[in-house]
Design a protein around this motif. Structure first.
Motif, PDB file in Angstrom:
ATOM      1  N   GLU A   1     -15.192   8.956   3.178  1.00  0.00           N
ATOM      2  CA  GLU A   1     -14.375   8.169   2.248  1.00  0.00           C
ATOM      3  C   GLU A   1     -13.060   7.742   2.889  1.00  0.00           C
ATOM      4  O   GLU A   1     -12.613   6.614   2.705  1.00  0.00           O
ATOM      5  N   ALA A   2     -12.437   8.649   3.630  1.00  0.00           N
ATOM      6  CA  ALA A   2     -11.161   8.335   4.276  1.00  0.00           C
ATOM      7  C   ALA A   2     -11.317   7.178   5.257  1.00  0.00           C
ATOM      8  O   ALA A   2     -10.415   6.340   5.382  1.00  0.00           O
ATOM      9  N   LYS A   3     -12.471   7.123   5.939  1.00  0.00           N
ATOM     10  CA  LYS A   3     -12.701   6.061   6.920  1.00  0.00           C
ATOM     11  C   LYS A   3     -12.797   4.673   6.288  1.00  0.00           C
ATOM     12  O   LYS A   3     -12.733   3.663   6.989  1.00  0.00           O
ATOM     13  N   LYS A   4     -12.907   4.619   4.971  1.00  0.00           N
ATOM     14  CA  LYS A   4     -12.863   3.326   4.267  1.00  0.00           C
ATOM     15  C   LYS A   4     -11.431   2.804   4.176  1.00  0.00           C
ATOM     16  O   LYS A   4     -11.197   1.687   3.741  1.00  0.00           O
ATOM     17  N   MET A   5     -10.480   3.641   4.573  1.00  0.00           N
ATOM     18  CA  MET A   5      -9.063   3.314   4.655  1.00  0.00           C
ATOM     19  C   MET A   5      -8.419   2.888   3.322  1.00  0.00           C
ATOM     20  O   MET A   5      -7.662   1.918   3.264  1.00  0.00           O
ATOM     21  N   PRO A   6      -8.669   3.622   2.230  1.00  0.00           N
ATOM     22  CA  PRO A   6      -7.970   3.276   0.991  1.00  0.00           C
ATOM     23  C   PRO A   6      -6.458   3.480   1.112  1.00  0.00           C
ATOM     24  O   PRO A   6      -5.689   2.881   0.363  1.00  0.00           O
ATOM     25  N   CYS A   7      -6.028   4.278   2.070  1.00  0.00           N
ATOM     26  CA  CYS A   7      -4.597   4.495   2.300  1.00  0.00           C
ATOM     27  C   CYS A   7      -3.904   3.212   2.751  1.00  0.00           C
ATOM     28  O   CYS A   7      -2.694   3.050   2.570  1.00  0.00           O
ATOM     29  N   TRP A   8      -4.671   2.286   3.315  1.00  0.00           N
ATOM     30  CA  TRP A   8      -4.117   0.994   3.724  1.00  0.00           C
ATOM     31  C   TRP A   8      -3.474   0.292   2.540  1.00  0.00           C
ATOM     32  O   TRP A   8      -2.479  -0.423   2.689  1.00  0.00           O
ATOM     33  N   ASN A   9      -4.013   0.507   1.351  1.00  0.00           N
ATOM     34  CA  ASN A   9      -3.419  -0.109   0.156  1.00  0.00           C
ATOM     35  C   ASN A   9      -1.978   0.341  -0.047  1.00  0.00           C
ATOM     36  O   ASN A   9      -1.138  -0.441  -0.478  1.00  0.00           O
ATOM     37  N   PHE A  10      -1.687   1.599   0.262  1.00  0.00           N
ATOM     38  CA  PHE A  10      -0.322   2.085   0.142  1.00  0.00           C
ATOM     39  C   PHE A  10       0.607   1.319   1.081  1.00  0.00           C
ATOM     40  O   PHE A  10       1.644   0.797   0.669  1.00  0.00           O
ATOM     41  N   CYS A  11       0.250   1.242   2.353  1.00  0.00           N
ATOM     42  CA  CYS A  11       1.087   0.548   3.338  1.00  0.00           C
ATOM     43  C   CYS A  11       1.256  -0.928   2.985  1.00  0.00           C
ATOM     44  O   CYS A  11       2.350  -1.475   3.067  1.00  0.00           O
ATOM     45  N   ARG A  12       0.162  -1.565   2.609  1.00  0.00           N
ATOM     46  CA  ARG A  12       0.225  -2.983   2.276  1.00  0.00           C
ATOM     47  C   ARG A  12       1.073  -3.227   1.032  1.00  0.00           C
ATOM     48  O   ARG A  12       1.924  -4.119   1.013  1.00  0.00           O
ATOM     49  N   CYS A  13       0.878  -2.412  -0.001  1.00  0.00           N
ATOM     50  CA  CYS A  13       1.644  -2.588  -1.239  1.00  0.00           C
ATOM     51  C   CYS A  13       3.127  -2.280  -1.035  1.00  0.00           C
ATOM     52  O   CYS A  13       3.988  -2.967  -1.593  1.00  0.00           O
ATOM     53  N   LEU A  14       3.421  -1.255  -0.241  1.00  0.00           N
ATOM     54  CA  LEU A  14       4.812  -0.945   0.076  1.00  0.00           C
ATOM     55  C   LEU A  14       5.451  -2.139   0.778  1.00  0.00           C
ATOM     56  O   LEU A  14       6.545  -2.581   0.410  1.00  0.00           O
ATOM     57  N   SER A  15       4.775  -2.675   1.770  1.00  0.00           N
ATOM     58  CA  SER A  15       5.289  -3.838   2.486  1.00  0.00           C
ATOM     59  C   SER A  15       5.448  -5.038   1.558  1.00  0.00           C
ATOM     60  O   SER A  15       6.493  -5.697   1.569  1.00  0.00           O
ATOM     61  N   ASP A  16       4.442  -5.323   0.751  1.00  0.00           N
ATOM     62  CA  ASP A  16       4.511  -6.454  -0.177  1.00  0.00           C
ATOM     63  C   ASP A  16       5.706  -6.319  -1.116  1.00  0.00           C
ATOM     64  O   ASP A  16       6.391  -7.304  -1.404  1.00  0.00           O
ATOM     65  N   GLU A  17       5.950  -5.114  -1.596  1.00  0.00           N
ATOM     66  CA  GLU A  17       7.075  -4.873  -2.505  1.00  0.00           C
ATOM     67  C   GLU A  17       8.409  -5.114  -1.792  1.00  0.00           C
ATOM     68  O   GLU A  17       9.298  -5.780  -2.331  1.00  0.00           O
ATOM     69  N   ILE A  18       8.550  -4.582  -0.608  1.00  0.00           N
ATOM     70  CA  ILE A  18       9.801  -4.765   0.152  1.00  0.00           C
ATOM     71  C   ILE A  18      10.034  -6.240   0.453  1.00  0.00           C
ATOM     72  O   ILE A  18      11.121  -6.772   0.193  1.00  0.00           O
ATOM     73  N   TYR A  19       9.022  -6.922   0.963  1.00  0.00           N
ATOM     74  CA  TYR A  19       9.209  -8.327   1.309  1.00  0.00           C
ATOM     75  C   TYR A  19       9.384  -9.189   0.063  1.00  0.00           C
ATOM     76  O   TYR A  19      10.156 -10.143   0.075  1.00  0.00           O
TER      77      TYR A  19
ATOM     78  N   VAL B   1       1.207  -9.475   6.043  1.00  0.00           N
ATOM     79  CA  VAL B   1       1.028  -8.115   6.545  1.00  0.00           C
ATOM     80  C   VAL B   1      -0.446  -7.910   6.861  1.00  0.00           C
ATOM     81  O   VAL B   1      -1.308  -8.217   6.047  1.00  0.00           O
ATOM     82  N   SER B   2      -0.715  -7.385   8.049  1.00  0.00           N
ATOM     83  CA  SER B   2      -2.097  -7.136   8.446  1.00  0.00           C
ATOM     84  C   SER B   2      -2.197  -5.826   9.220  1.00  0.00           C
ATOM     85  O   SER B   2      -1.226  -5.359   9.805  1.00  0.00           O
ATOM     86  N   MET B   3      -3.390  -5.250   9.193  1.00  0.00           N
ATOM     87  CA  MET B   3      -3.659  -4.027   9.941  1.00  0.00           C
ATOM     88  C   MET B   3      -4.460  -4.424  11.179  1.00  0.00           C
ATOM     89  O   MET B   3      -5.582  -4.906  11.073  1.00  0.00           O
TER      90      MET B   3
END
Length: 125
Positions: free
Chosen positions: A78-96, A105-107
């Motif tokens: 499940e972790a390899k599906k990278m749901p944690c990426w949503n945290f990084c992306r949403c944090l970035s989206d909020e800041i910007y 923003v891209s991984m």
């Protein structure tokens, strides 16, 4: 741009003052907000900037508390599906978004595939 309100230290005062005088919010203001967020929410992560320029911010995460906790609780599959990426992306989206910047923003690399995440933010404002 006044995202920290009245809770600024001397470094923040300098960053916001220069941004106001020059009209250049990127990269210094989002970089500061990102660092506060990362250190406050994920103090044990291991990350480093790979690029901080007038056009992009790129950082690399070698150890991520969220990813590690996902592996522990949900399993590596499940972790390899990278749901944690949503945290990084949403944090970035909020800041910007709060700073009024148009940023993509891209991984570029992921912990699941490359044993490290590399996140790139390209500014178009």
């Amino acid at each position: 741009c006044n995202e920290e309100g009245e809770h600024r230290d001397r470094m923040a005062e300098t960053i916001y003052d220069i941004a106001e005088k020059t009209g250049h919010i990127f990269p210094s203001v989002p970089q500061r907000l990102f660092e506060i967020s990362m250190h406050a929410l994920r103090p044990d992560d291991e990350w480093i900037y790979r690029e901080v320029s007038a056009n992009a911010i790129v950082y690399e995460v070698k150890k991520c508390e969220i990813y590690d906790k996902l592996c522990e609780t949900a399993g590596e599959k499940e972790a390899k599906k990278m749901p944690c990426w949503n945290f990084c992306r949403c944090l970035s989206d909020e800041i910007y978004g709060k700073t009024g910047l148009r940023v993509k923003v891209s991984m570029e690399k992921s912990l699941a595939e490359d044993h490290r995440c590399v996140v790139r933010a390209d500014c178009y404002s």
